[in-house]
Write a protein that holds these residues in place. Structure first.
Motif, PDB file in Angstrom:
ATOM      1  N   LEU A 146       0.834  -1.204   0.000  1.00  0.00           N
ATOM      2  CA  LEU A 146       0.000   0.000   0.000  1.00  0.00           C
ATOM      3  C   LEU A 146       0.866   1.249   0.000  1.00  0.00           C
ATOM      4  O   LEU A 146       0.580   2.215  -0.722  1.00  0.00           O
ATOM      5  CB  LEU A 146      -0.930   0.004   1.214  1.00  0.00           C
ATOM      6  CG  LEU A 146      -1.741   1.303   1.410  1.00  0.00           C
ATOM      7  CD1 LEU A 146      -2.655   1.560   0.210  1.00  0.00           C
ATOM      8  CD2 LEU A 146      -2.545   1.245   2.702  1.00  0.00           C
ATOM      9  N   HIS A 147       1.911   1.236   0.799  1.00  0.00           N
ATOM     10  CA  HIS A 147       2.804   2.397   0.883  1.00  0.00           C
ATOM     11  C   HIS A 147       3.369   2.742  -0.496  1.00  0.00           C
ATOM     12  O   HIS A 147       3.458   3.917  -0.874  1.00  0.00           O
ATOM     13  CB  HIS A 147       3.932   2.118   1.880  1.00  0.00           C
ATOM     14  CG  HIS A 147       4.626   3.349   2.351  1.00  0.00           C
ATOM     15  ND1 HIS A 147       5.607   3.335   3.329  1.00  0.00           N
ATOM     16  CD2 HIS A 147       4.512   4.653   1.969  1.00  0.00           C
ATOM     17  CE1 HIS A 147       6.039   4.560   3.531  1.00  0.00           C
ATOM     18  NE2 HIS A 147       5.399   5.379   2.722  1.00  0.00           N
ATOM     19  N   LYS A 148       3.722   1.720  -1.245  1.00  0.00           N
ATOM     20  CA  LYS A 148       4.257   1.954  -2.583  1.00  0.00           C
ATOM     21  C   LYS A 148       3.203   2.557  -3.503  1.00  0.00           C
ATOM     22  O   LYS A 148       3.505   3.463  -4.300  1.00  0.00           O
ATOM     23  CB  LYS A 148       4.780   0.653  -3.189  1.00  0.00           C
ATOM     24  CG  LYS A 148       5.457   0.833  -4.556  1.00  0.00           C
ATOM     25  CD  LYS A 148       6.004  -0.461  -5.102  1.00  0.00           C
ATOM     26  CE  LYS A 148       6.810  -0.206  -6.380  1.00  0.00           C
ATOM     27  NZ  LYS A 148       6.028   0.503  -7.412  1.00  0.00           N
ATOM     28  N   LEU A 149       1.973   2.094  -3.405  1.00  0.00           N
ATOM     29  CA  LEU A 149       0.907   2.666  -4.219  1.00  0.00           C
ATOM     30  C   LEU A 149       0.691   4.138  -3.888  1.00  0.00           C
ATOM     31  O   LEU A 149       0.410   4.956  -4.769  1.00  0.00           O
ATOM     32  CB  LEU A 149      -0.391   1.888  -4.027  1.00  0.00           C
ATOM     33  CG  LEU A 149      -0.417   0.442  -4.519  1.00  0.00           C
ATOM     34  CD1 LEU A 149      -1.789  -0.176  -4.275  1.00  0.00           C
ATOM     35  CD2 LEU A 149      -0.045   0.349  -5.984  1.00  0.00           C
ATOM     36  N   ILE A 150       0.843   4.475  -2.603  1.00  0.00           N
ATOM     37  CA  ILE A 150       0.721   5.874  -2.190  1.00  0.00           C
ATOM     38  C   ILE A 150       1.878   6.688  -2.762  1.00  0.00           C
ATOM     39  O   ILE A 150       1.690   7.784  -3.314  1.00  0.00           O
ATOM     40  CB  ILE A 150       0.678   5.977  -0.659  1.00  0.00           C
ATOM     41  CG1 ILE A 150      -0.583   5.303  -0.110  1.00  0.00           C
ATOM     42  CG2 ILE A 150       0.730   7.448  -0.221  1.00  0.00           C
ATOM     43  CD1 ILE A 150      -0.598   5.161   1.394  1.00  0.00           C
ATOM     44  N   ASN A 151       3.072   6.154  -2.644  1.00  0.00           N
ATOM     45  CA  ASN A 151       4.249   6.856  -3.183  1.00  0.00           C
ATOM     46  C   ASN A 151       4.167   7.030  -4.696  1.00  0.00           C
ATOM     47  O   ASN A 151       4.687   8.006  -5.255  1.00  0.00           O
ATOM     48  CB  ASN A 151       5.529   6.106  -2.821  1.00  0.00           C
ATOM     49  CG  ASN A 151       5.885   6.224  -1.352  1.00  0.00           C
ATOM     50  OD1 ASN A 151       5.419   7.132  -0.667  1.00  0.00           O
ATOM     51  ND2 ASN A 151       6.704   5.307  -0.861  1.00  0.00           N
TER      52      ASN A 151
END
Length: 362
Positions: A146-151
């Motif tokens: 999820l963090h990567k999708l946000i980034n």
């Protein structure tokens, strides 16, 4: 709470198997049109983390029995990666409560990018807050996805503010502890370690911007069919449920502490333990929501191996089925040795609706 009895209550096999993550970049927007009565807005996106109780298809087809017959016979009519005959908890929360489509499994995002507007399901069968023997990403790694999708700007802060997280933990960490020769003396401390890590993951999700973070309590492990088979599916194992009680007690304390440290009190528990116990205790008094039927033998699974060496979906070398299926999955609470049927999950969801209505309000 001291656990004086032997370490038998976590002597169960892993709930799931493995998965293979994949990534994709897409766009998603906010649709704040779903009203929760006069109180506010419901989330329009669900981000899911955890194991088989929430997974809707992330595990690899070649290794996960959830992709084999007869899984999925009720919905969608064929195996879909769900560890049930049909829908699971994730599906009921989004369709029945949030009123949106079930979030796309992380593994399949690139095939249906438009579904990202409803969130993403990062849950993989066989996982826990820590690593398990199966090569499935643990919960921390799922949150990394999820963090990567946000980034990558797939989700904006506005998107996250209209979202909710569902976090499930059904026991794989404790199975790992047993496999690694964990002792009864050290179990209480290990349960505390698991709950603390779970809390850290929940806090991280909120820090990323997710508005509401729900976590399931641990179901009564001593009432799962893989345990009740020892009593011909007549009674639960109270010794196993002692450890569950400690986990759930610590989880309540931890969630209360997290909320006391956060102004908007975003964390809440979805109690799985009580609905499971209610179904089991009421037995014939409780009607199944599917077709008006009753869970007459709630501790007995609908699908089971023809002998102890086989499980639901197993076939022999000639391809012959080595399992049996009950005449009506809608009349059974459990589908296999650890997972509820679609009707079972619907009954659990019905018990959770009040908590959702009370807690998930923007």
């Amino acid at each position: 709470m001291k656990l004086s009895k032997p370490l038998f209550f976590f002597s169960f096999i892993f709930l799931l198997t493995t998965g293979n993550p994949a990534g994709v970049h897409a766009s998603a927007g906010y649709n704040g049109s779903k009203k929760n009565g006069i109180n506010g807005l419901r989330p329009t996106k669900l981000f899911v983390f955890g194991d088989s109780y929430a997974d809707t298809g992330n595990n690899g087809r070649s290794v996960a029995f959830s992709w084999k017959q007869p899984y999925g016979i009720t919905f969608p009519g064929k195996p879909s990666g769900r560890f049930s005959d049909g829908r699971v908890l994730t599906d009921f929360i989004v369709a029945r409560f949030l009123g949106v489509k079930s979030p796309i499994p992380y593994k399949w995002m690139k095939y249906a990018p438009r579904r990202l507007q409803y969130g993403v399901n990062f849950a993989f069968g066989g996982t826990g807050v820590f690593d398990t023997p199966f090569p499935a990403p643990n919960m921390n790694t799922q949150i990394d996805f999820l963090h990567k999708l946000i980034n990558d700007s797939v989700y904006t802060n506005t998107d996250l503010q209209s979202s909710m997280a569902l976090v499930t933990l059904a026991g794989n960490d404790y199975a790992t502890y047993l496999i690694k020769n964990g002792t009864n003396e050290g179990l209480s401390a290990y349960i505390s370690t698991v709950v603390n890590k779970l809390a850290a993951n929940m806090k991280r999700l909120h820090d990323l911007g997710v508005k509401k973070v729900s976590v399931t309590s641990l179901e009564p492990l001593g009432c799962l069919p893989r345990t009740t088979v020892r009593s011909s599916f007549r009674q639960c194992n109270d010794t196993e449920n002692m450890g569950v009680a400690l986990h759930n007690s610590l989880l309540q304390e931890t969630v209360a502490r997290l909320n006391s440290q956060t102004a908007d009190s975003p964390y809440f528990i979805l109690d799985l333990f009580s609905p499971f116990i209610t179904v089991i205790k009421q037995q014939k008094k409780l009607k199944s929501v599917e077709g008006g039927r009753r869970f007459e033998t709630p501790l007995k699974p609908c699908c089971m191996g023809v002998s102890e060496e086989y499980k639901c979906s197993d076939v022999d070398k000639k391809g012959m089925k080595m399992y049996t299926i009950c005449s009506d999955p809608n009349a059974a609470f459990f589908w296999d040795h650890v997972h509820p049927t679609q009707a079972g999950w619907r009954a659990v969801y019905d018990a959770l609706k009040a908590t959702l209505h009370e807690q998930v309000v923007f």
